[in-house]
Design a protein around this motif. Structure first.
Motif, mmCIF file in Angstrom:
data_model
loop_
_atom_site.group_PDB
_atom_site.id
_atom_site.type_symbol
_atom_site.label_atom_id
_atom_site.label_comp_id
_atom_site.label_asym_id
_atom_site.label_seq_id
_atom_site.Cartn_x
_atom_site.Cartn_y
_atom_site.Cartn_z
ATOM 1 N N THR A 548 0.818 -1.218 0.000
ATOM 2 C CA THR A 548 0.000 0.000 0.000
ATOM 3 C C THR A 548 0.848 1.262 0.000
ATOM 4 O O THR A 548 0.423 2.299 -0.519
ATOM 5 C CB THR A 548 -0.925 0.014 1.230
ATOM 6 O OG1 THR A 548 -0.129 -0.053 2.426
ATOM 7 C CG2 THR A 548 -1.886 -1.155 1.200
ATOM 8 N N GLU A 549 2.030 1.197 0.563
ATOM 9 C CA GLU A 549 2.869 2.387 0.650
ATOM 10 C C GLU A 549 3.415 2.755 -0.730
ATOM 11 O O GLU A 549 3.926 1.909 -1.468
ATOM 12 C CB GLU A 549 4.026 2.138 1.616
ATOM 13 C CG GLU A 549 4.852 3.381 1.906
ATOM 14 C CD GLU A 549 5.916 3.137 2.962
ATOM 15 O OE1 GLU A 549 6.709 4.047 3.199
ATOM 16 O OE2 GLU A 549 5.941 2.024 3.516
ATOM 17 N N GLY A 550 3.304 4.028 -1.070
ATOM 18 C CA GLY A 550 3.813 4.494 -2.340
ATOM 19 C C GLY A 550 2.952 4.121 -3.528
ATOM 20 O O GLY A 550 3.401 4.214 -4.679
ATOM 21 N N GLN A 551 1.708 3.707 -3.299
ATOM 22 C CA GLN A 551 0.808 3.296 -4.376
ATOM 23 C C GLN A 551 -0.271 4.355 -4.584
ATOM 24 O O GLN A 551 -0.913 4.794 -3.634
ATOM 25 C CB GLN A 551 0.153 1.954 -4.040
ATOM 26 C CG GLN A 551 1.122 0.801 -3.903
ATOM 27 C CD GLN A 551 1.519 0.223 -5.243
ATOM 28 O OE1 GLN A 551 0.852 0.440 -6.253
ATOM 29 N NE2 GLN A 551 2.612 -0.522 -5.258
ATOM 30 N N VAL A 552 -0.452 4.748 -5.851
ATOM 31 C CA VAL A 552 -1.477 5.733 -6.211
ATOM 32 C C VAL A 552 -2.420 5.090 -7.226
ATOM 33 O O VAL A 552 -1.980 4.338 -8.103
ATOM 34 C CB VAL A 552 -0.843 7.007 -6.800
ATOM 35 C CG1 VAL A 552 -1.924 7.982 -7.272
ATOM 36 C CG2 VAL A 552 0.046 7.682 -5.766
ATOM 37 N N VAL A 553 -3.720 5.384 -7.093
ATOM 38 C CA VAL A 553 -4.732 4.793 -7.965
ATOM 39 C C VAL A 553 -5.549 5.904 -8.616
ATOM 40 O O VAL A 553 -5.981 6.853 -7.952
ATOM 41 C CB VAL A 553 -5.674 3.861 -7.161
ATOM 42 C CG1 VAL A 553 -6.767 3.312 -8.067
ATOM 43 C CG2 VAL A 553 -4.896 2.722 -6.538
ATOM 44 N N ALA A 554 -5.762 5.767 -9.915
ATOM 45 C CA ALA A 554 -6.656 6.660 -10.657
ATOM 46 C C ALA A 554 -7.849 5.841 -11.150
ATOM 47 O O ALA A 554 -7.670 4.757 -11.707
ATOM 48 C CB ALA A 554 -5.931 7.296 -11.834
ATOM 49 N N HIS A 555 -9.041 6.349 -10.918
ATOM 50 C CA HIS A 555 -10.259 5.671 -11.351
ATOM 51 C C HIS A 555 -10.714 6.289 -12.663
ATOM 52 O O HIS A 555 -11.065 7.473 -12.727
ATOM 53 C CB HIS A 555 -11.344 5.828 -10.282
ATOM 54 C CG HIS A 555 -12.606 5.084 -10.588
ATOM 55 N ND1 HIS A 555 -13.781 5.301 -9.904
ATOM 56 C CD2 HIS A 555 -12.881 4.139 -11.518
ATOM 57 C CE1 HIS A 555 -14.726 4.510 -10.392
ATOM 58 N NE2 HIS A 555 -14.196 3.800 -11.372
#
Length: 911
Positions: A548-555
């Motif tokens: 989870t650390e350093g993870q980015v999500v675009a929807h």
């Protein structure tokens, strides 16, 4: 005497007193005149008249008693005396009011929230006699599913049990105004939905039958009150438009404040008519094998739930007579009371934890009030000891013990009312602050939060009840004790230091015993608060099964575009290549779902060779359920999900629809499906249609086994998962994952790159992957509970400090002579301080020993409501005990320090 006359004499007391004086004088003068007529001298005539009359004041008292308002006038007199008495000791009064206000205020605010979240909907549902209607298979397997519109119409047409039945369907869609869209919950409903749940619009209207009819395609919407406020709350909102996906809807109505459907606190932004189902989902609601609906029905008024269940057989028969083969065997209706926090669940849920939470909250709040009452009891006992001379004089002058007890209880009642008034104000202020904090806490979630603690007559009534309880608990007992006939002798023995055997009696005196009980209760409260805080903090460090650390999500939702399948494939492949060039090939991936996002797509799974174990109800072999996710070839590397056996998907599988069908399953699904053989190389069918065809080309080869991520806070094991390559299950709604060292910088970079790649790319949000865990409803509730119970623990700790300080201060002041003699005989200041601190430590040890037993019982009750409650609670208990012991010793240190300043010469000279 009539009630009106009594009230008139109560409020017109001065005029009636003047009339009484005049009447007394008239009777006395008449008696004197009669004596004068008998030949008596004026002096003798007056003396005989006074003798016969028996005293004017006594006669007045008898007349007042005859008025029937004596108790009221005495109470008013006692109230005035109590106010003057408390005004003479402002320090005592302020501390007492502060202590009670904390206890009463905590109980008032907790009652307000519990009433709004638990009690209020029960009253509404009971009045409307609502039930939720579930659809299960008529065998031991149950196999719950939702309803088709065809089944809903059949149930609506059946007469005999339900007075009315409404349909609803929850889903997450892109909602907003103009181009500003966010993923939010919506609810599609039948035209009669709002009538069934018993609400009226505060503006506009609700849906008509024509608007909600299948395939009506009339784009109208009803807005949630909170959504209306969030968009500005303008008077012209009704008639404006809001956007859901690609369609503009005209707002025709607004629901009442606080209404979120059948739920108590969470709900959708907007309601749409079922007639728009095809616009939202691309399929007609009349599709016979489409099962999107949840049903709610209203039973006849007064019909018990068990009586309704006994009449379900005929309804079941009616539905099964009209069933289709696709309905998967005979179905069975199950009815249950409406769920309080259920957004479209297809089976009954055990929500006893809500009652447990409500009971626990009120019990802990009541414990705070008990601790406050123990404090006040000790303070009244200490003050009563100082008032022994006053009470002794009043008793010697003929005052009855009951009269003095009543007067002392009136003082306690006045303190309780003042504490209740301050507590009510504190609870109102705290309620507003907690609500604002909760709304900010839930602001980024997908649903509307509606918890509105409001103040009305019931809150005032409950507060008065708490005041009465505090009066009885804290005042009546001390009043009876300090008015004992041997009070003066008891105080003299205590004041003189007692005899040789008085140390243990002093140690276990009433005041000290109450302090030890208070310490025990405070430890239980502090420990409960620490458990919730630890549970909330543990969520941030629990093993999720992925990075989870350093993870980015675009929807991104390509369902909002007009791309066909070929264009969609091209655009998504180009997007993946573009972002891989920016962030690195192994740092970018696509998926169709994100853990903790309420969207795990459950699909039936069959073994390809399962027909050999077919049954009448499972003609294609045993059926298993798993969450389905489409992913690109770099997904497992990007999220650092370990591939335990086999391989991941290839680039061709991830980007092209042609080629052999493959799948990756997790260890749980592998165990269920292939307990007897090696899963790698085995073939499975995804979906009932594929299994029914029996076509080997529709079967998928298992090429890898992975460890699956968690989806829920309280579920120990991750759900069964099946992964398919993105090219073979091309979703329009997708998530772009990017691994980066700097999440904040990456969000800005990702937003810029997506805009440069394609201005028309429908980006609903960009945020850290960890936020999906942080904004999960269970995470938010645990954190809110941690904060709430942390405040409870802090209040209990403050009350413990105040209570110990008050008792020790009184003990030091009452032992001034003993301390002076000790110091005159050579005791040092450190010896006197050690004496006071040793006694305080020993009392704290006894209280903590009792509190440990209470804390262990508390932890067992809380275990079902906490994350990772199975671990050892010993360090937490020890830490709570150390904090409490340090606080108690600090409270003892101040009076002990004051005791060392006693001048023995002055003390002995006063004696």
């Amino acid at each position: 005497m009539t009630l009106f006359t009594r009230i008139a004499r109560l409020f017109g007391r001065r005029r009636f007193e003047d009339e009484l004086d005049e009447e007394m004088r008239f009777h006395l003068e008449q008696s004197i005149e009669r004596n004068l007529e008998r030949g008596m001298s004026p002096i003798e005539a007056r003396r005989q008249a006074m003798k016969e009359f028996g005293g004017i004041d006594q006669a007045k008292e008898e007349s007042r008693d005859a008025w029937g308002v004596r108790l009221i006038t005495d109470f008013i007199r006692d109230l005035r005396y109590a106010a003057k008495s408390l005004a003479r000791v402002p320090g005592f009064t302020l501390i007492a009011v502060f202590t009670l206000s904390l206890g009463i205020g905590v109980n008032a605010i907790m009652y307000s929230f519990v009433r709004d979240a638990v009690l209020k909907p029960l009253a509404r549902d009971k009045q409307l006699n609502l039930v939720e209607i579930y659809n299960s298979r008529a065998d031991t397997d149950r196999d719950y599913r939702r309803w088709s519109y065809r089944e809903y119409e059949n149930l609506l047409a059946h007469e005999g049990l339900f007075q009315n039945v409404a349909a609803q369907s929850f889903s997450e869609q892109a909602v907003g105004q103009g181009e500003d869209l966010q993923g939010r919950f919506i609810c599609m409903v039948s035209a009669n939905y709002f009538d069934v749940v018993g609400v009226k619009p505060i503006q506009g209207r609700f849906f008509t039958d024509e608007e909600a009819a299948p395939d009506a395609m009339q784009p109208v919407a009803v807005a949630n009150h909170t959504f209306w406020q969030r968009t500005g709350g303008g008077s012209d909102f009704v008639g404006s438009t809001i956007r859901v996906n690609k369609t503009e809807y005209t707002v025709i109505g607004i629901t009442p404040e606080g209404f979120v459907g059948l739920n108590t606190s969470i709900g959708p932004d907007v309601w749409l008519p079922l007639g728009m189902n095809e616009a939202v989902f691309g399929r007609s609601i009349k599709d016979a094998v489409l099962y999107p609906l949840n049903l709610v029905g209203s039973l006849p008024r007064g019909m018990p739930l068990e009586a309704a269940k006994a009449r379900l057989a005929s309804v079941n028969q009616h539905l099964n007579d009209q069933a289709l083969p696709e309905d998967n065997g005979p179905r069975q209706l199950i009815i249950a009371p409406p769920s309080r926090n259920n957004l479209g669940n297809n089976q009954p849920r055990d929500e006893s934890y809500l009652e447990l939470f409500a009971i626990l909250s009120m019990c802990l709040a009541a414990t705070v009030l008990i601790v406050a009452c123990l404090n006040l009891t000790n303070m009244i006992l200490a003050r009563g000891t100082n008032r022994r001379k006053e009470i002794a004089i009043r008793l010697s002058l003929g005052a009855s013990r009951g009269r003095i007890v009543r007067q002392l209880a009136t003082e306690g009642m006045l303190l309780s009312l003042l504490g209740g008034a301050v507590g009510l104000y504190l609870s109102y202020w705290a309620g507003e602050a907690m609500l604002a904090f909760a709304l900010e806490f839930f602001a980024a979630s997908k649903f509307v939060l509606s918890v509105q603690p409001y103040f009305d007559v019931s809150i005032i009534g409950v507060t008065l009840a708490f005041c009465a309880l505090a009066t009885l608990a804290a005042s009546l007992g001390p009043a009876l004790r300090i008015t004992r006939p041997d009070l003066v002798e008891d105080i003299k023995r205590q004041g003189s230091g007692g005899g040789a055997g008085s140390n243990w009696r002093r140690f276990f005196s009433l005041g000290n015993s109450l302090v030890m009980l208070q310490i025990a209760l405070s430890l239980a409260m502090l420990f409960a608060a620490a458990l919730f805080v630890r549970s909330a903090n543990s969520i941030a460090y629990m093993d999720q099964g992925y990075e989870t650390e350093g993870q980015v999500v675009a929807h991104l939702d390509y369902g909002l575009t007009d791309l066909d399948e070929t264009g969609l494939e091209t655009r998504q492949n180009e997007l993946l290549r573009h972002m891989a060039g920016v962030s690195g090939e192994d740092n970018v991936a696509l998926s169709s779902s994100v853990p903790y996002n309420f969207e795990l797509n459950w699909r039936p799974i069959y073994r390809a060779d399962g027909r050999q174990n077919a049954t009448e109800t499972d003609p294609y072999g045993p059926k298993f359920w798993a969450g389905h996710t489409a992913v690109s070839e770099t997904y497992f590397d990007t999220l650092n999900i370990p591939v335990l056996r086999g391989r991941t998907f290839t680039y061709a599988e991830s980007t092209q629809a042609d080629g052999p069908k493959v799948a990756i399953i997790d260890t749980q699904l592998a165990e269920l499906l292939f307990d007897d053989v090696d899963p790698l190389g085995q073939y499975i069918y995804l979906g009932e249609d594929a299994a029914a065809s029996g076509d080997p080309t529709h079967a998928m080869e298992v090429v890898g086994i992975v460890r699956s991520p968690r989806e829920e806070i309280f579920r120990r094991n991750a759900p069964e998962r099946i992964y398919r390559p993105f090219g073979q299950a091309r979703p329009r709604n997708l998530y772009l994952h990017v691994a980066s060292r700097d999440e904040i910088q990456e969000i800005a970079t990702l937003r810029r790159e997506l805009r440069q790649f394609d201005d028309a790319t429908p980006v609903l949000f960009i945020r850290p992957l960890a936020s999906f865990i942080e904004l999960n409803i269970n995470t938010l509730l645990i954190k809110m509970a941690g904060i709430t119970f942390g405040v409870f623990g802090g209040v209990a700790l403050v009350l413990a400090i105040v209570g110990v300080y008050g008792v020790k201060s009184h003990a030091v002041s009452s032992r001034t002579r003993e301390i002076g003699i000790r110091m005159a005989l050579g005791a040092r200041s450190v010896d006197v301080m050690g004496l006071i601190l040793r006694q305080g430590t020993l009392q704290a040890a006894v209280g903590i020993g009792i509190g440990v037993t209470l804390a262990v019982g508390t932890s067992r009750i809380l275990s079902a409501m906490l994350y990772e409650s199975s671990g050892s609670n010993t360090p937490t208990l020890i830490g709570s005990a150390v904090i409490l012991l340090a606080a108690v010793l600090t409270a003892c240190w101040v009076p002990a320090r004051r005791a060392t300043r006693v001048d023995p010469a002055i003390t002995l000279r006063e004696e």
